[in-house]
Design a protein around this motif. Structure first.
Motif, PDB file in Angstrom:
ATOM      1  N   LYS A 119       0.853  -1.159  -0.218  1.00 41.93           N
ATOM      2  CA  LYS A 119      -0.140  -0.105   0.028  1.00 41.93           C
ATOM      3  C   LYS A 119       0.845   1.160  -0.001  1.00 41.93           C
ATOM      4  CE  LYS A 119      -3.507   2.354   2.761  1.00 41.93           C
ATOM      5  NZ  LYS A 119      -4.145   2.370   3.986  1.00 41.93           N
ATOM      6  N   THR A 120       1.963   1.237   0.939  1.00 44.42           N
ATOM      7  CA  THR A 120       2.834   2.529   0.845  1.00 44.42           C
ATOM      8  C   THR A 120       3.386   2.468  -0.509  1.00 44.42           C
ATOM      9  OG1 THR A 120       2.852   2.207   3.345  1.00 44.42           O
ATOM     10  CG2 THR A 120       4.651   3.573   2.327  1.00 44.42           C
ATOM     11  N   PHE A 121       4.080   1.534  -0.947  1.00 50.07           N
ATOM     12  CA  PHE A 121       4.718   1.609  -2.175  1.00 50.07           C
ATOM     13  C   PHE A 121       3.850   2.184  -3.293  1.00 50.07           C
ATOM     14  CE2 PHE A 121       6.211  -0.160  -5.860  1.00 50.07           C
ATOM     15  CZ  PHE A 121       7.695  -0.530  -5.942  1.00 50.07           C
ATOM     16  N   LYS A 122       2.766   1.684  -3.482  1.00 47.88           N
ATOM     17  CA  LYS A 122       1.938   2.171  -4.328  1.00 47.88           C
ATOM     18  C   LYS A 122       1.508   3.771  -4.301  1.00 47.88           C
ATOM     19  CE  LYS A 122      -0.059  -2.269  -5.832  1.00 47.88           C
ATOM     20  NZ  LYS A 122      -1.492  -2.883  -5.775  1.00 47.88           N
ATOM     21  N   MET A 123       1.083   4.089  -3.171  1.00 44.41           N
ATOM     22  CA  MET A 123       0.599   5.453  -2.850  1.00 44.41           C
ATOM     23  C   MET A 123       1.637   6.526  -2.879  1.00 44.41           C
ATOM     24  SD  MET A 123      -1.831   5.013   0.608  1.00 44.41           S
ATOM     25  CE  MET A 123      -2.167   6.828   0.565  1.00 44.41           C
TER      26      MET A 123
ATOM     27  N   PHE B  59      10.959  -0.138  -7.056  1.00 43.27           N
ATOM     28  CA  PHE B  59      10.718   1.176  -6.899  1.00 43.27           C
ATOM     29  C   PHE B  59      11.265   2.133  -8.065  1.00 43.27           C
ATOM     30  CE2 PHE B  59      10.229   5.471  -5.339  1.00 43.27           C
ATOM     31  CZ  PHE B  59       8.691   5.441  -4.808  1.00 43.27           C
ATOM     32  N   VAL B  60      12.523   1.910  -8.341  1.00 42.81           N
ATOM     33  CA  VAL B  60      13.392   2.792  -9.471  1.00 42.81           C
ATOM     34  C   VAL B  60      12.738   2.129 -10.559  1.00 42.81           C
ATOM     35  CG1 VAL B  60      15.231   3.032 -10.401  1.00 42.81           C
ATOM     36  CG2 VAL B  60      15.275   2.915  -7.981  1.00 42.81           C
ATOM     37  N   ASP B  61      12.396   1.044 -10.781  1.00 40.33           N
ATOM     38  CA  ASP B  61      12.118   0.443 -12.101  1.00 40.33           C
ATOM     39  C   ASP B  61      10.557   0.962 -12.252  1.00 40.33           C
ATOM     40  OD1 ASP B  61      14.334  -1.129 -12.674  1.00 40.33           O
ATOM     41  OD2 ASP B  61      13.515  -3.079 -11.872  1.00 40.33           O
ATOM     42  N   LYS B  62       9.636   0.922 -11.222  1.00 37.59           N
ATOM     43  CA  LYS B  62       8.336   1.530 -11.403  1.00 37.59           C
ATOM     44  C   LYS B  62       8.322   2.891 -11.647  1.00 37.59           C
ATOM     45  CE  LYS B  62       6.039  -2.275 -10.721  1.00 37.59           C
ATOM     46  NZ  LYS B  62       4.980  -3.014 -11.482  1.00 37.59           N
TER      47      LYS B  62
ATOM     48  N   LYS C 295      19.002   7.185 -17.316  1.00 33.37           N
ATOM     49  CA  LYS C 295      20.280   7.217 -16.727  1.00 33.37           C
ATOM     50  C   LYS C 295      20.358   7.188 -15.247  1.00 33.37           C
ATOM     51  CE  LYS C 295      24.326  10.610 -16.564  1.00 33.37           C
ATOM     52  NZ  LYS C 295      24.709  11.796 -16.836  1.00 33.37           N
ATOM     53  N   LEU C 296      19.227   8.009 -14.508  1.00 32.56           N
ATOM     54  CA  LEU C 296      19.029   7.584 -13.314  1.00 32.56           C
ATOM     55  C   LEU C 296      18.890   6.315 -12.780  1.00 32.56           C
ATOM     56  CD1 LEU C 296      19.127   9.503 -10.543  1.00 32.56           C
ATOM     57  CD2 LEU C 296      16.695   9.813 -11.033  1.00 32.56           C
ATOM     58  N   ARG C 297      17.919   5.762 -13.335  1.00 33.82           N
ATOM     59  CA  ARG C 297      17.509   4.293 -13.245  1.00 33.82           C
ATOM     60  C   ARG C 297      18.812   3.273 -13.212  1.00 33.82           C
ATOM     61  NH1 ARG C 297      14.920   0.347 -17.695  1.00 33.82           N
ATOM     62  NH2 ARG C 297      17.068   0.917 -18.368  1.00 33.82           N
ATOM     63  N   ASP C 298      19.719   3.597 -14.119  1.00 30.08           N
ATOM     64  CA  ASP C 298      20.822   2.714 -14.267  1.00 30.08           C
ATOM     65  C   ASP C 298      21.766   3.045 -13.187  1.00 30.08           C
ATOM     66  OD1 ASP C 298      19.798   1.908 -16.677  1.00 30.08           O
ATOM     67  OD2 ASP C 298      20.752   2.968 -17.893  1.00 30.08           O
ATOM     68  N   LEU C 299      21.695   4.140 -12.411  1.00 34.96           N
ATOM     69  CA  LEU C 299      22.677   4.592 -11.409  1.00 34.96           C
ATOM     70  C   LEU C 299      22.247   3.638  -9.996  1.00 34.96           C
ATOM     71  CD1 LEU C 299      23.280   8.177 -11.614  1.00 34.96           C
ATOM     72  CD2 LEU C 299      24.923   6.180 -12.330  1.00 34.96           C
ATOM     73  N   CYS C 300      21.038   2.911  -9.962  1.00 36.20           N
ATOM     74  CA  CYS C 300      20.638   2.376  -8.832  1.00 36.20           C
ATOM     75  C   CYS C 300      21.573   1.303  -8.515  1.00 36.20           C
ATOM     76  CB  CYS C 300      19.189   1.803  -9.161  1.00 36.20           C
ATOM     77  SG  CYS C 300      18.375   1.044  -7.587  1.00 36.20           S
ATOM     78  N   PRO C 301      22.131   1.351  -7.192  1.00 35.66           N
ATOM     79  CA  PRO C 301      22.937   0.156  -6.496  1.00 35.66           C
ATOM     80  C   PRO C 301      22.494  -0.971  -6.428  1.00 35.66           C
ATOM     81  CG  PRO C 301      22.531   1.674  -4.857  1.00 35.66           C
ATOM     82  CD  PRO C 301      21.859   2.191  -6.026  1.00 35.66           C
TER      83      PRO C 301
END
Length: 466
Positions: free
Chosen positions: A375-379, A426-429, A439-445
């Motif tokens: 729920k928190t993830f989606k909201m 969360f970054v993919d969504k 670019k910001l997505r690819d920087l996710c560790p």
């Protein structure tokens, strides 16, 4: 013809000289004549005498006009030359601004000791003392000795009042320095229009932000006693209550806001506590009654100690960072309970910290990582997308918020073991929703994990990543 006359004149002159000498017994044979100050011995030298006289006249004529040019003439009328046979250089322009005498007289010193000329008040270094009054002066007036001269500022005209004070108040909303406003108002001769200062400041604050209203309340408290009196403040609020029907047309919530201004003024002791009692049973206007009721309610609730945080609030640049972080965390918790995106947007706007929105993004993502449900993830994902579409959070603030989470994910993972896995999801969504770039997505560790292989490998392990 002219030469004949000169010869005849010389003969007559010689005859007269001979007659005078004969009477005295003296005989003179050599006679010399004078023409234009030059003595001549024979008529053949008349032409030479004329040239010399002409050269002298020319020299006297030009000497007073351009004596510094360096051209001079010899006795025979020829221009004088230097030792090497060249004519001395002339510089007439260098003599134009020279204060030395051009008449060829004196010692060559400046005129009046250097005190002459336009715009000169005496020689350099001269100190003027107070001039003593001469009692014997025909214009002497005994009454002038005790006079005191002061600078008189003309009173400000009514037509120029708003035009002069509006820029001062608007500039105050930018710097927030009440002392500067007090100095500017002290230089003006407000006269009877001093009661219009609080009214103008409050009228401008009604259309401004909450932080500007807080600054206006501070300004009125600081000016009272220095530039304004309590009577001026009371009369200005009386005018505001009378003009409330017109103010409501431009600012629908003007009645509530003026009630808050009145309550704040009473707590700041620039309005008497009996100010509200004077209006009981005497108000016919609906808007004025609503404003007075609002002020009475606030005073009964005892909002004096919490006026900065609860009444108006403070501008983002004037609040400490810890307080802003706490308010953003409360905003997110309230949103998770209500789910109202517009209310969250309004509260974020009222914080007035667009340069600090990256903290809101950071706190929202950390809250997702620490949560235990979808729920928190989606909201939170929905809220960030809404704020991105409405341009409340800019590209730069969104990027900085994600990058801060990337840098702190190792520490967060100590308390939340699945933090890396949740962050990747969360970054993919977020990339799928369109409010972060690739670019910001690819920087996710991503965290490497230890996985033991088969028993034939001798218990060795290899590093893999999700």
């Amino acid at each position: 013809m002219f030469i004949r006359q000169l010869v005849q004149y010389a003969d007559d002159l010689s005859d007269s000289f001979l007659s005078g000498e004969e009477e005295n017994g003296i005989i003179t044979k050599n006679i010399k004549n004078e023409i234009n100050g030059n003595w001549i011995s024979a008529p053949n030298s008349i032409h030479e005498a004329r040239l010399k006289a002409k050269a002298k006249r020319r020299l006297r004529k030009t000497s007073s006009r351009d004596s510094g040019r360096g051209d001079s003439f010899s006795d025979n009328g020829d221009p004088s030359r230097g030792t090497n046979g060249t004519v001395p250089p002339t510089s007439p322009k260098s003599k134009l601004l020279d204060r030395k005498s051009r008449a060829g007289k004196g010692r060559g010193l400046p005129k009046k000791g250097g005190a002459g000329g336009k715009g000169v008040w005496g020689p350099p270094g001269e100190v003027y003392d107070l001039e003593e009054v001469d009692v014997k002066d025909p214009n002497y007036d005994e009454a002038q000795e005790n006079c005191v001269y002061e600078t008189v500022v003309p009173p400000l005209e009514e037509g120029d009042f708003e035009k002069t004070l509006t820029p001062i108040v608007q500039e105050y909303f930018e710097h927030g320095d009440t002392n500067e406003v007090a100095e500017l108002l002290g230089e003006l001769n407000l006269g009877s229009m001093s009661s219009g200062v609080p009214m103008l400041a409050v009228s401008l604050a009604l259309e401004a932000k909450a932080s500007h209203r807080e600054l206006t309340s501070r300004l009125l408290a600081d000016l009272c006693g220095r530039v304004l009196s309590r009577r001026d403040v009371e009369s200005s609020f009386d005018k505001l209550l009378r003009e409330l029907p017109d103010l409501v047309l431009d600012t629908p919530g003007a009645a509530q806001l003026i009630g808050q201004f009145i309550a704040r003024a009473v707590k700041d002791k620039i309005l008497s506590k009996s100010y509200l009692d004077g209006y009981k049973g005497r108000v016919d206007c609906v808007h004025a009654r609503a404003a007075l009721d609002r002020a009475a309610v606030l005073l009964k609730m005892g909002m004096g100690g919490l006026r900065i945080d609860s009444l108006w609030g403070t501008g983002g640049g004037q609040r400490p960072v810890t307080q802003l972080v706490r308010e953003m965390t409360l905003l997110l918790k309230e949103y998770l309970l209500s789910g109202d995106n517009k209310e969250a947007e309004r509260c974020l706007r009222e914080l007035e910290v667009p340069h600090f929105h990256h903290e809101f993004v950071y706190e929202a993502i950390v809250m997702v990582l620490e949560s235990k449900g979808e729920k928190t993830f989606k909201m939170v994902l929905q809220l960030l997308k809404f704020l991105w579409v409405s341009s409340i959070i800019t590209v730069d603030q969104m990027r900085r918020g994600y990058e801060r989470v990337y840098m702190d994910i190792a520490e967060i993972n100590i308390d939340v073991p699945r933090a890396y896995f949740i962050l990747e999801q969360f970054v993919d969504k977020s990339f799928s929703a369109g409010f972060i770039c690739e670019k910001l997505r690819d920087l996710c560790p991503s965290r490497g994990r230890k996985r033991f292989v088969s028993e034939g490998d001798g218990g060795r392990f290899k590093l893999e990543s999700y």
